[in-house]
Design a protein around this motif. Sequence first.
Motif, PDB file in Angstrom:
ATOM      1  N   ALA A 147       8.686  -3.852 -32.973  1.00  0.00           N
ATOM      2  CA  ALA A 147       7.342  -3.778 -32.373  1.00  0.00           C
ATOM      3  C   ALA A 147       6.663  -5.145 -32.418  1.00  0.00           C
ATOM      4  O   ALA A 147       5.996  -5.545 -31.459  1.00  0.00           O
ATOM      5  N   ASP A 148       6.848  -5.871 -33.532  1.00  0.00           N
ATOM      6  CA  ASP A 148       6.216  -7.197 -33.651  1.00  0.00           C
ATOM      7  C   ASP A 148       6.709  -8.127 -32.548  1.00  0.00           C
ATOM      8  O   ASP A 148       6.001  -9.043 -32.134  1.00  0.00           O
ATOM      9  N   ALA A 149       7.939  -7.886 -32.086  1.00  0.00           N
ATOM     10  CA  ALA A 149       8.492  -8.730 -31.019  1.00  0.00           C
ATOM     11  C   ALA A 149       8.101  -8.186 -29.642  1.00  0.00           C
ATOM     12  O   ALA A 149       8.604  -8.638 -28.618  1.00  0.00           O
ATOM     13  N   ASN A 150       7.180  -7.198 -29.632  1.00  0.00           N
ATOM     14  CA  ASN A 150       6.690  -6.646 -28.373  1.00  0.00           C
ATOM     15  C   ASN A 150       7.752  -5.921 -27.564  1.00  0.00           C
ATOM     16  O   ASN A 150       7.696  -5.903 -26.330  1.00  0.00           O
ATOM     17  N   ILE A 151       8.746  -5.367 -28.237  1.00  0.00           N
ATOM     18  CA  ILE A 151       9.800  -4.634 -27.535  1.00  0.00           C
ATOM     19  C   ILE A 151       9.426  -3.151 -27.535  1.00  0.00           C
ATOM     20  O   ILE A 151       9.167  -2.569 -28.581  1.00  0.00           O
ATOM     21  N   ASP A 152       9.391  -2.564 -26.327  1.00  0.00           N
ATOM     22  CA  ASP A 152       9.068  -1.146 -26.183  1.00  0.00           C
ATOM     23  C   ASP A 152      10.249  -0.290 -26.598  1.00  0.00           C
ATOM     24  O   ASP A 152      11.369  -0.534 -26.155  1.00  0.00           O
ATOM     25  N   VAL A 153       9.984   0.725 -27.379  1.00  0.00           N
ATOM     26  CA  VAL A 153      11.039   1.645 -27.780  1.00  0.00           C
ATOM     27  C   VAL A 153      10.776   2.982 -27.111  1.00  0.00           C
ATOM     28  O   VAL A 153       9.637   3.421 -27.014  1.00  0.00           O
ATOM     29  N   ASP A 154      11.841   3.611 -26.617  1.00  0.00           N
ATOM     30  CA  ASP A 154      11.632   4.909 -25.964  1.00  0.00           C
ATOM     31  C   ASP A 154      12.087   6.040 -26.878  1.00  0.00           C
ATOM     32  O   ASP A 154      11.361   6.464 -27.756  1.00  0.00           O
ATOM     33  N   ILE A 155      13.341   6.492 -26.725  1.00  0.00           N
ATOM     34  CA  ILE A 155      13.800   7.618 -27.547  1.00  0.00           C
ATOM     35  C   ILE A 155      14.214   7.123 -28.940  1.00  0.00           C
ATOM     36  O   ILE A 155      14.863   6.083 -29.061  1.00  0.00           O
ATOM     37  N   THR A 194      21.840   7.507 -43.554  1.00  0.00           N
ATOM     38  CA  THR A 194      21.501   8.043 -42.242  1.00  0.00           C
ATOM     39  C   THR A 194      21.830   7.029 -41.157  1.00  0.00           C
ATOM     40  O   THR A 194      21.925   5.837 -41.418  1.00  0.00           O
ATOM     41  N   ASP A 195      22.055   7.519 -39.938  1.00  0.00           N
ATOM     42  CA  ASP A 195      22.219   6.641 -38.786  1.00  0.00           C
ATOM     43  C   ASP A 195      20.922   6.700 -38.000  1.00  0.00           C
ATOM     44  O   ASP A 195      20.334   7.767 -37.831  1.00  0.00           O
ATOM     45  N   PHE A 196      20.519   5.547 -37.482  1.00  0.00           N
ATOM     46  CA  PHE A 196      19.234   5.452 -36.799  1.00  0.00           C
ATOM     47  C   PHE A 196      19.495   4.883 -35.410  1.00  0.00           C
ATOM     48  O   PHE A 196      20.073   3.813 -35.280  1.00  0.00           O
ATOM     49  N   THR A 197      19.111   5.630 -34.383  1.00  0.00           N
ATOM     50  CA  THR A 197      19.399   5.184 -33.013  1.00  0.00           C
ATOM     51  C   THR A 197      18.119   5.189 -32.190  1.00  0.00           C
ATOM     52  O   THR A 197      17.299   6.097 -32.312  1.00  0.00           O
ATOM     53  N   PHE A 198      17.956   4.181 -31.357  1.00  0.00           N
ATOM     54  CA  PHE A 198      16.804   4.175 -30.446  1.00  0.00           C
ATOM     55  C   PHE A 198      17.165   3.459 -29.158  1.00  0.00           C
ATOM     56  O   PHE A 198      18.188   2.780 -29.076  1.00  0.00           O
ATOM     57  N   THR A 199      16.326   3.626 -28.129  1.00  0.00           N
ATOM     58  CA  THR A 199      16.602   2.949 -26.856  1.00  0.00           C
ATOM     59  C   THR A 199      15.494   1.945 -26.544  1.00  0.00           C
ATOM     60  O   THR A 199      14.334   2.137 -26.914  1.00  0.00           O
ATOM     61  N   VAL A 200      15.909   0.862 -25.877  1.00  0.00           N
ATOM     62  CA  VAL A 200      14.981  -0.180 -25.427  1.00  0.00           C
ATOM     63  C   VAL A 200      15.354  -0.522 -23.985  1.00  0.00           C
ATOM     64  O   VAL A 200      16.382  -0.062 -23.483  1.00  0.00           O
ATOM     65  N   HIS A 201      14.539  -1.322 -23.326  1.00  0.00           N
ATOM     66  CA  HIS A 201      14.904  -1.775 -21.989  1.00  0.00           C
ATOM     67  C   HIS A 201      16.140  -2.663 -22.089  1.00  0.00           C
ATOM     68  O   HIS A 201      16.279  -3.443 -23.036  1.00  0.00           O
TER      69      HIS A 201
END
Length: 408
Positions: free
Chosen positions: A286-294, A305-312
């Motif tokens: 977030a500090d790098a201004n990257i939008d995260v979706d799911i 745990t495994d941690f997964t997310f999507t970005v542009h």
Amino acid sequence: MALIVQKYGGTSVANPERIKNLASRVARYKALGHQVVVVVSAMSGETNRLIALAKEIMPDPDPRELDVMVSTGEQVTIGLTSMALMDLGIKAKSYTGSQVRIVTDSAHTKARILNIDDAKIRADLDAGYVVVVAGFQGVDEHGNITTLGRGGSDTTGVALAAALKADECQIYTDVDGVYTTDPRIVPEARRLKSITFEEMLELASQGSKVLQIRSVEFAGKYQVKLRVLSSFEEEGDGTLITFEEENNMEQPIISGIAFNRDEAKVTVLGVPDRPGIAYQILGPIADANIDVDIIIQNTGADGTTDFTFTVHKNELNKALDILKNKVQGHIGAREISGDDKIAKVSIVGVGMRSHVGVASQMFRTLAEEGINIQMISTSEIKIAVVIEEKYMELAVRVLHKAFELEEA
Ligand code: ASP
Ligand code: MG
């Protein structure tokens, strides 16, 4: 007599002939006694051309200067549109965003509208003019020219309609309305007569490109009556964006299917399962201004745990760098990986609120085609899945059929 705002996209002003065509349509509305405000985009391809030109001079163009030059595309079309109206004997006057005083914040290339001074437009309308306003642009409180983000003319149209309390905001484009999905992928896709504002918002945020998402948010906030229409057809009611769910027993459960190939998946494997981990991973993103979706996280039996997310997609490498350099060692993650060969397919419909089994039908349909679901995300009126990119079109087609969207 009604006050109507008509917004015309780039293909509707692509050349002099189409601009003349647009002017004849405006003339017909005028002849019926309506007051008309016209908002235009730049000629199609022009904004891309201007951005490319800027990049030839400066690879990462200065945002203020980029806005100064990219906003010229719309300055050309407002002048031409006014001339086309005058040529038909109609009184017309054009304004840039800063001449109207469409005041925005100072976030160049993605500014938000703060206030619109409607005095000039009202006076001109009352004096019998058609007022033509440049889409996509505004001015900040210091007098700097700003732009509203790609596709921002939709937002100009809706914001003007809200400020002027227009009876309707008509968005003229190259399709004749909002479809159940993109007809280029599913030829049987059907035009919707109406769609609720909430559904439109979900479809726009899930990848439907018919309306800029901010314009839909604006319409919702100010209850602007919005209609999407074709500028290439004389007749037709397009699609009306409504604010109430129709009390219609025939209302389908699903209204539309959106898809999006713009996202990439980031996976952080083998993270210790303890408080603060999600924040330690996503804080620097977030500090790098990257939008995260799911975002998906689950706890395994071994306490990790495994941690997964999507970005542009454009920000995948940046996100991976941040995680590998700043986060991995810190939190003791086993591995960081990225995948940009994914696509997101979403089904949207207010009918989900009152029906069970929608998700299972979606998953069964995909399973029957052997399509693996990598991630799932839901809201009250949406189910989105992330799948391998090469199956995207197939998924959209089979879901369109399974939910009987081709039938009226
Ligand atoms: N001309 C701008 C763009 O291409 C704004 C718009 O068309 O809505 O993004
Ligand atoms: Mg557009």
